[in-house]
Scaffold this motif. Sequence first.
Motif, PDB file in Angstrom:
ATOM      1  N   GLU A  92       0.842  -1.182   0.000  1.00 12.62           N
ATOM      2  CA  GLU A  92       0.000   0.000   0.000  1.00 12.62           C
ATOM      3  C   GLU A  92       0.879   1.234   0.000  1.00 12.62           C
ATOM      4  OE1 GLU A  92      -3.810   1.416   2.634  1.00 12.62           O
ATOM      5  OE2 GLU A  92      -1.941   0.975   3.717  1.00 12.62           O
ATOM      6  N   GLY A  93       0.465   2.270  -0.729  1.00  6.53           N
ATOM      7  CA  GLY A  93       1.212   3.523  -0.712  1.00  6.53           C
ATOM      8  C   GLY A  93       0.974   4.329  -1.967  1.00  6.53           C
ATOM      9  N   ARG A  94       1.703   5.442  -2.085  1.00  5.31           N
ATOM     10  CA  ARG A  94       1.676   6.216  -3.326  1.00  5.31           C
ATOM     11  C   ARG A  94       2.363   5.410  -4.421  1.00  5.31           C
ATOM     12  NH1 ARG A  94       4.152   9.925  -0.025  1.00  5.31           N
ATOM     13  NH2 ARG A  94       5.962   9.834  -1.431  1.00  5.31           N
ATOM     14  N   ILE A  95       2.043   5.741  -5.649  1.00  9.45           N
ATOM     15  CA  ILE A  95       2.577   4.951  -6.756  1.00  9.45           C
ATOM     16  C   ILE A  95       4.099   5.045  -6.815  1.00  9.45           C
ATOM     17  CG2 ILE A  95       2.636   4.754  -9.283  1.00  9.45           C
ATOM     18  CD1 ILE A  95      -0.347   5.420  -9.261  1.00  9.45           C
ATOM     19  N   ASP A  96       4.660   6.231  -6.532  1.00  8.28           N
ATOM     20  CA  ASP A  96       6.110   6.341  -6.558  1.00  8.28           C
ATOM     21  C   ASP A  96       6.743   5.502  -5.453  1.00  8.28           C
ATOM     22  OD1 ASP A  96       5.070   7.997  -4.582  1.00  8.28           O
ATOM     23  OD2 ASP A  96       6.626   9.519  -4.798  1.00  8.28           O
ATOM     24  N   GLU A  97       6.083   5.389  -4.298  1.00 10.85           N
ATOM     25  CA  GLU A  97       6.593   4.532  -3.225  1.00 10.85           C
ATOM     26  C   GLU A  97       6.552   3.061  -3.630  1.00 10.85           C
ATOM     27  OE1 GLU A  97       5.203   7.199   0.640  1.00 10.85           O
ATOM     28  OE2 GLU A  97       3.860   5.674  -0.173  1.00 10.85           O
ATOM     29  N   LEU A  98       5.469   2.661  -4.274  1.00 12.65           N
ATOM     30  CA  LEU A  98       5.350   1.261  -4.674  1.00 12.65           C
ATOM     31  C   LEU A  98       6.352   0.913  -5.767  1.00 12.65           C
ATOM     32  CD1 LEU A  98       1.482   0.772  -4.648  1.00 12.65           C
ATOM     33  CD2 LEU A  98       3.143   0.225  -2.884  1.00 12.65           C
ATOM     34  N   ARG A  99       6.621   1.866  -6.668  1.00 12.59           N
ATOM     35  CA  ARG A  99       7.651   1.632  -7.675  1.00 12.59           C
ATOM     36  C   ARG A  99       8.988   1.327  -7.007  1.00 12.59           C
ATOM     37  NH1 ARG A  99       5.678   6.422 -10.826  1.00 12.59           N
ATOM     38  NH2 ARG A  99       4.590   5.598 -12.652  1.00 12.59           N
ATOM     39  N   SER A 100       9.323   2.141  -6.041  1.00 14.00           N
ATOM     40  CA  SER A 100      10.604   1.969  -5.359  1.00 14.00           C
ATOM     41  C   SER A 100      10.653   0.654  -4.599  1.00 14.00           C
ATOM     42  CB  SER A 100      10.843   3.145  -4.401  1.00 14.00           C
ATOM     43  OG  SER A 100      12.030   2.976  -3.667  1.00 14.00           O
ATOM     44  N   ASP A 101       9.583   0.350  -3.850  1.00 10.02           N
ATOM     45  CA  ASP A 101       9.574  -0.861  -3.035  1.00 10.02           C
ATOM     46  C   ASP A 101       9.544  -2.123  -3.886  1.00 10.02           C
ATOM     47  OD1 ASP A 101       9.584   0.762  -0.842  1.00 10.02           O
ATOM     48  OD2 ASP A 101       7.434   0.558  -0.419  1.00 10.02           O
ATOM     49  N   ALA A 102       8.892  -2.055  -5.051  1.00 11.30           N
ATOM     50  CA  ALA A 102       8.774  -3.246  -5.903  1.00 11.30           C
ATOM     51  C   ALA A 102      10.072  -3.561  -6.635  1.00 11.30           C
ATOM     52  CB  ALA A 102       7.649  -3.054  -6.911  1.00 11.30           C
TER      53      ALA A 102
END
Length: 302
Positions: free
Chosen positions: A210-220
Amino acid sequence: MPALTISDLTKRYETETAVEDLSLEIETGEVYGFLGPNGAGKSTTINILMDYVRPTTGDIQILGYDPHDDLVDVHQRVGILPDRFSVYGRLTGRQHLEYIIDSKGAADTPEKLLARVGLEGAIDQQAGEYSRGMQQRLALAMALVGSPELLILDEPFTGLDPHGARAIRDLVNEENERGVTIFFSSHVLGQVEMICDRIGILHDGHLISEGRIDELRSDAGVEATVSFVVSDLSKRLVDAVDSLDSVTGTTTADNRIDVQVRDDTARIDVLATIESAGGTVETFSVREPSVEEIFTAYTGDR
């Protein structure tokens, strides 16, 4: 106060667990995308929110109300577009809206609501004659009755052509500017990035990220691609770029080098390396990882 709070929500059937230990919080005025493949548990969660289905365990607060104990208050303040809804084939679009307006005691008019979703020309046509996309728009108009504080939209892009999908996005943005909180589920990932503040990814009944799209990009760990058009694109230059720790791969074509990078700072390193190797950057462009790529990273082999 958050518009929607879900705490430790679980729904079990005899041999299946549809949702397990789901917790999330959606702030007032937020546009939240609830993503997942078919069968992930999205519609089950929404059915529990509206008290169509009872949870096995867990607590829910919608605009400060418990949907089980305060169902009338919730339905007065929430607009719902359910998945796999059915229209009354013999009733017109106008009659569908009149029924919801009367049930909510709202001051809306069918004409204005149907005009907002582009159905003003079919207002007195029987809904059984509507296309699937028209029926979807009718259901959205019904969800807007009473100026709801929270809109819950289950797969709102189903059956819509690109023009219809854009109309839905525009309407969501209009409602959000009015202060309405939007919670919608979708597996049509291409629409999500355009309108969401945050997204949650549901997989096999679990909220896995869960998070902002830029956060999910980084985490993924999915990568952006930076394309440089370079004068004097030599093998020495390509090898120098390829050797950077922040670069995961390169491809070349004519005077263009496409560079896969792990993070934003790597782009500066690549640019400096190209210039140090004797190249001159004429143009460059960036392609960020798509929502589809992020989604696959979280739900693929993991």
